[in-house]
Design a protein around this motif. Sequence first.
Motif, PDB file in Angstrom:
ATOM      1  N   MET A   1       0.851  -1.172   0.000  1.00  9.85           N
ATOM      2  CA  MET A   1       0.000   0.000   0.000  1.00  9.85           C
ATOM      3  C   MET A   1       0.896   1.234   0.000  1.00  9.85           C
ATOM      4  O   MET A   1       1.815   1.347   0.798  1.00  9.85           O
ATOM      5  CB  MET A   1      -0.898  -0.012   1.241  1.00  9.85           C
ATOM      6  N   LEU A   2       0.627   2.134  -0.896  1.00  8.22           N
ATOM      7  CA  LEU A   2       1.391   3.372  -1.000  1.00  8.22           C
ATOM      8  C   LEU A   2       0.810   4.406  -0.052  1.00  8.22           C
ATOM      9  O   LEU A   2      -0.374   4.716  -0.120  1.00  8.22           O
ATOM     10  CB  LEU A   2       1.358   3.894  -2.433  1.00  8.22           C
ATOM     11  N   ILE A   3       1.643   4.922   0.846  1.00 10.25           N
ATOM     12  CA  ILE A   3       1.210   5.959   1.777  1.00 10.25           C
ATOM     13  C   ILE A   3       1.753   7.308   1.346  1.00 10.25           C
ATOM     14  O   ILE A   3       1.028   8.299   1.309  1.00 10.25           O
ATOM     15  CB  ILE A   3       1.649   5.624   3.217  1.00 10.25           C
ATOM     16  N   GLN A   4       3.029   7.351   0.988  1.00  8.58           N
ATOM     17  CA  GLN A   4       3.650   8.604   0.579  1.00  8.58           C
ATOM     18  C   GLN A   4       4.779   8.294  -0.392  1.00  8.58           C
ATOM     19  O   GLN A   4       5.519   7.322  -0.218  1.00  8.58           O
ATOM     20  CB  GLN A   4       4.194   9.331   1.806  1.00  8.58           C
ATOM     21  N   PHE A   5       4.929   9.117  -1.427  1.00  3.51           N
ATOM     22  CA  PHE A   5       5.973   8.932  -2.426  1.00  3.51           C
ATOM     23  C   PHE A   5       6.638  10.268  -2.665  1.00  3.51           C
ATOM     24  O   PHE A   5       5.968  11.251  -2.982  1.00  3.51           O
ATOM     25  CB  PHE A   5       5.368   8.389  -3.727  1.00  3.51           C
ATOM     26  N   SER A   6       7.953  10.327  -2.499  1.00  2.00           N
ATOM     27  CA  SER A   6       8.713  11.551  -2.736  1.00  2.00           C
ATOM     28  C   SER A   6       9.716  11.303  -3.846  1.00  2.00           C
ATOM     29  O   SER A   6      10.325  10.239  -3.928  1.00  2.00           O
ATOM     30  CB  SER A   6       9.454  11.988  -1.475  1.00  2.00           C
ATOM     31  N   VAL A   7       9.901  12.315  -4.698  1.00  2.99           N
ATOM     32  CA  VAL A   7      10.830  12.203  -5.813  1.00  2.99           C
ATOM     33  C   VAL A   7      11.605  13.516  -5.939  1.00  2.99           C
ATOM     34  O   VAL A   7      11.058  14.597  -5.719  1.00  2.99           O
ATOM     35  CB  VAL A   7      10.080  11.865  -7.124  1.00  2.99           C
ATOM     36  N   SER A   8      12.892  13.387  -6.233  1.00  2.29           N
ATOM     37  CA  SER A   8      13.719  14.565  -6.524  1.00  2.29           C
ATOM     38  C   SER A   8      14.832  14.147  -7.472  1.00  2.29           C
ATOM     39  O   SER A   8      15.205  12.972  -7.533  1.00  2.29           O
ATOM     40  CB  SER A   8      14.304  15.153  -5.242  1.00  2.29           C
ATOM     41  N   ASN A   9      15.364  15.109  -8.221  1.00  2.00           N
ATOM     42  CA  ASN A   9      16.440  14.879  -9.185  1.00  2.00           C
ATOM     43  C   ASN A   9      16.097  13.737 -10.141  1.00  2.00           C
ATOM     44  O   ASN A   9      16.902  12.847 -10.387  1.00  2.00           O
ATOM     45  CB  ASN A   9      17.768  14.611  -8.472  1.00  2.00           C
ATOM     46  N   PHE A  10      14.886  13.756 -10.666  1.00  2.99           N
ATOM     47  CA  PHE A  10      14.437  12.725 -11.605  1.00  2.99           C
ATOM     48  C   PHE A  10      13.656  13.410 -12.711  1.00  2.99           C
ATOM     49  O   PHE A  10      12.642  14.086 -12.440  1.00  2.99           O
ATOM     50  CB  PHE A  10      13.555  11.697 -10.890  1.00  2.99           C
ATOM     51  N   LYS A  28     -16.770  15.141   4.202  1.00  2.00           N
ATOM     52  CA  LYS A  28     -17.589  14.828   3.040  1.00  2.00           C
ATOM     53  C   LYS A  28     -16.980  13.615   2.320  1.00  2.00           C
ATOM     54  O   LYS A  28     -15.769  13.462   2.260  1.00  2.00           O
ATOM     55  CB  LYS A  28     -17.621  16.035   2.107  1.00  2.00           C
ATOM     56  N   ASN A  29     -17.808  12.759   1.781  1.00  2.00           N
ATOM     57  CA  ASN A  29     -17.367  11.557   1.062  1.00  2.00           C
ATOM     58  C   ASN A  29     -16.484  10.660   1.928  1.00  2.00           C
ATOM     59  O   ASN A  29     -15.434  10.192   1.510  1.00  2.00           O
ATOM     60  CB  ASN A  29     -16.632  11.939  -0.224  1.00  2.00           C
ATOM     61  N   ILE A  30     -16.914  10.397   3.124  1.00  2.00           N
ATOM     62  CA  ILE A  30     -16.162   9.590   4.084  1.00  2.00           C
ATOM     63  C   ILE A  30     -15.971   8.152   3.596  1.00  2.00           C
ATOM     64  O   ILE A  30     -15.036   7.476   4.021  1.00  2.00           O
ATOM     65  CB  ILE A  30     -16.839   9.647   5.473  1.00  2.00           C
ATOM     66  N   ASP A  31     -16.822   7.699   2.660  1.00  2.00           N
ATOM     67  CA  ASP A  31     -16.693   6.344   2.132  1.00  2.00           C
ATOM     68  C   ASP A  31     -15.471   6.186   1.238  1.00  2.00           C
ATOM     69  O   ASP A  31     -15.094   5.076   0.891  1.00  2.00           O
ATOM     70  CB  ASP A  31     -17.958   5.943   1.369  1.00  2.00           C
ATOM     71  N   ARG A  32     -14.804   7.277   0.880  1.00  2.00           N
ATOM     72  CA  ARG A  32     -13.600   7.236   0.054  1.00  2.00           C
ATOM     73  C   ARG A  32     -12.320   7.196   0.880  1.00  2.00           C
ATOM     74  O   ARG A  32     -11.234   7.340   0.350  1.00  2.00           O
ATOM     75  CB  ARG A  32     -13.554   8.448  -0.870  1.00  2.00           C
ATOM     76  N   ILE A  33     -12.463   6.994   2.179  1.00  2.00           N
ATOM     77  CA  ILE A  33     -11.309   6.989   3.074  1.00  2.00           C
ATOM     78  C   ILE A  33     -11.156   5.609   3.696  1.00  2.00           C
ATOM     79  O   ILE A  33     -12.115   5.026   4.185  1.00  2.00           O
ATOM     80  CB  ILE A  33     -11.461   8.067   4.168  1.00  2.00           C
ATOM     81  N   TYR A  34      -9.931   5.091   3.672  1.00  2.00           N
ATOM     82  CA  TYR A  34      -9.594   3.835   4.323  1.00  2.00           C
ATOM     83  C   TYR A  34      -9.117   4.178   5.731  1.00  2.00           C
ATOM     84  O   TYR A  34      -8.235   5.008   5.908  1.00  2.00           O
ATOM     85  CB  TYR A  34      -8.489   3.106   3.554  1.00  2.00           C
ATOM     86  N   LYS A  35      -9.704   3.526   6.726  1.00  2.00           N
ATOM     87  CA  LYS A  35      -9.340   3.802   8.116  1.00  2.00           C
ATOM     88  C   LYS A  35      -8.744   2.552   8.743  1.00  2.00           C
ATOM     89  O   LYS A  35      -9.271   1.462   8.608  1.00  2.00           O
ATOM     90  CB  LYS A  35     -10.566   4.205   8.934  1.00  2.00           C
ATOM     91  N   SER A  36      -7.631   2.725   9.422  1.00  2.00           N
ATOM     92  CA  SER A  36      -7.091   1.677  10.279  1.00  2.00           C
ATOM     93  C   SER A  36      -6.941   2.280  11.664  1.00  2.00           C
ATOM     94  O   SER A  36      -7.308   3.429  11.894  1.00  2.00           O
ATOM     95  CB  SER A  36      -5.756   1.151   9.750  1.00  2.00           C
ATOM     96  N   LYS A  37      -6.372   1.545  12.587  1.00  2.00           N
ATOM     97  CA  LYS A  37      -6.245   2.060  13.950  1.00  2.00           C
ATOM     98  C   LYS A  37      -5.273   3.224  14.042  1.00  2.00           C
ATOM     99  O   LYS A  37      -5.418   4.082  14.896  1.00  2.00           O
ATOM    100  CB  LYS A  37      -5.779   0.938  14.875  1.00  2.00           C
ATOM    101  N   LYS A  38      -4.280   3.276  13.142  1.00  2.00           N
ATOM    102  CA  LYS A  38      -3.231   4.274  13.259  1.00  2.00           C
ATOM    103  C   LYS A  38      -3.265   5.370  12.200  1.00  2.00           C
ATOM    104  O   LYS A  38      -2.681   6.424  12.385  1.00  2.00           O
ATOM    105  CB  LYS A  38      -1.870   3.597  13.210  1.00  2.00           C
ATOM    106  N   LYS A  40      -5.389   7.225   8.522  1.00  2.00           N
ATOM    107  CA  LYS A  40      -6.495   7.352   7.576  1.00  2.00           C
ATOM    108  C   LYS A  40      -5.894   7.703   6.222  1.00  2.00           C
ATOM    109  O   LYS A  40      -5.132   8.652   6.101  1.00  2.00           O
ATOM    110  CB  LYS A  40      -7.458   8.456   8.009  1.00  2.00           C
ATOM    111  N   LEU A  41      -6.261   6.916   5.200  1.00  2.00           N
ATOM    112  CA  LEU A  41      -5.728   7.110   3.854  1.00  2.00           C
ATOM    113  C   LEU A  41      -6.854   7.284   2.853  1.00  2.00           C
ATOM    114  O   LEU A  41      -7.928   6.706   3.017  1.00  2.00           O
ATOM    115  CB  LEU A  41      -4.882   5.907   3.438  1.00  2.00           C
ATOM    116  N   THR A  42      -6.592   8.050   1.807  1.00  2.00           N
ATOM    117  CA  THR A  42      -7.547   8.153   0.722  1.00  2.00           C
ATOM    118  C   THR A  42      -7.411   6.916  -0.161  1.00  2.00           C
ATOM    119  O   THR A  42      -6.325   6.362  -0.309  1.00  2.00           O
ATOM    120  CB  THR A  42      -7.300   9.416  -0.124  1.00  2.00           C
ATOM    121  N   LYS A  43      -8.510   6.463  -0.717  1.00  2.00           N
ATOM    122  CA  LYS A  43      -8.491   5.269  -1.555  1.00  2.00           C
ATOM    123  C   LYS A  43      -7.981   5.577  -2.962  1.00  2.00           C
ATOM    124  O   LYS A  43      -7.509   4.689  -3.652  1.00  2.00           O
ATOM    125  CB  LYS A  43      -9.878   4.650  -1.624  1.00  2.00           C
ATOM    126  N   CYS A  44      -8.103   6.827  -3.389  1.00  2.00           N
ATOM    127  CA  CYS A  44      -7.601   7.222  -4.703  1.00  2.00           C
ATOM    128  C   CYS A  44      -7.237   8.701  -4.677  1.00  2.00           C
ATOM    129  O   CYS A  44      -7.693   9.445  -3.818  1.00  2.00           O
ATOM    130  CB  CYS A  44      -8.609   6.931  -5.805  1.00  2.00           C
TER     131      CYS A  44
END
Length: 92
Positions: A1-10, A28-38, A40-44
Amino acid sequence: MLIQFSVSNFLSFDETETLSMIAGKARKNIDRIYKSKKIKLTKCEVILGANASGKSNLVSALQFIQQMIVEGLPLGFSNKYFRLKPENKNLP
């Protein structure tokens, strides 16, 4: 699962740019959010920008890192640095 992606010098990215899937405080649009205990991520996410703003190069960076994870460091990777600054050739 991708949480964060950083790119530089590319390709067209000189300084660090980050794509984050961490959800904000919106209710708003809470159904588009994936929740775990630690976390919250957007699904897209949607990438918007003007012509020649680096959208395709972001996809190329994601494909590059996917190929590097699956197959190891690809040949010819040294040609993908930010070429407008020649000193970037030696930077990671």
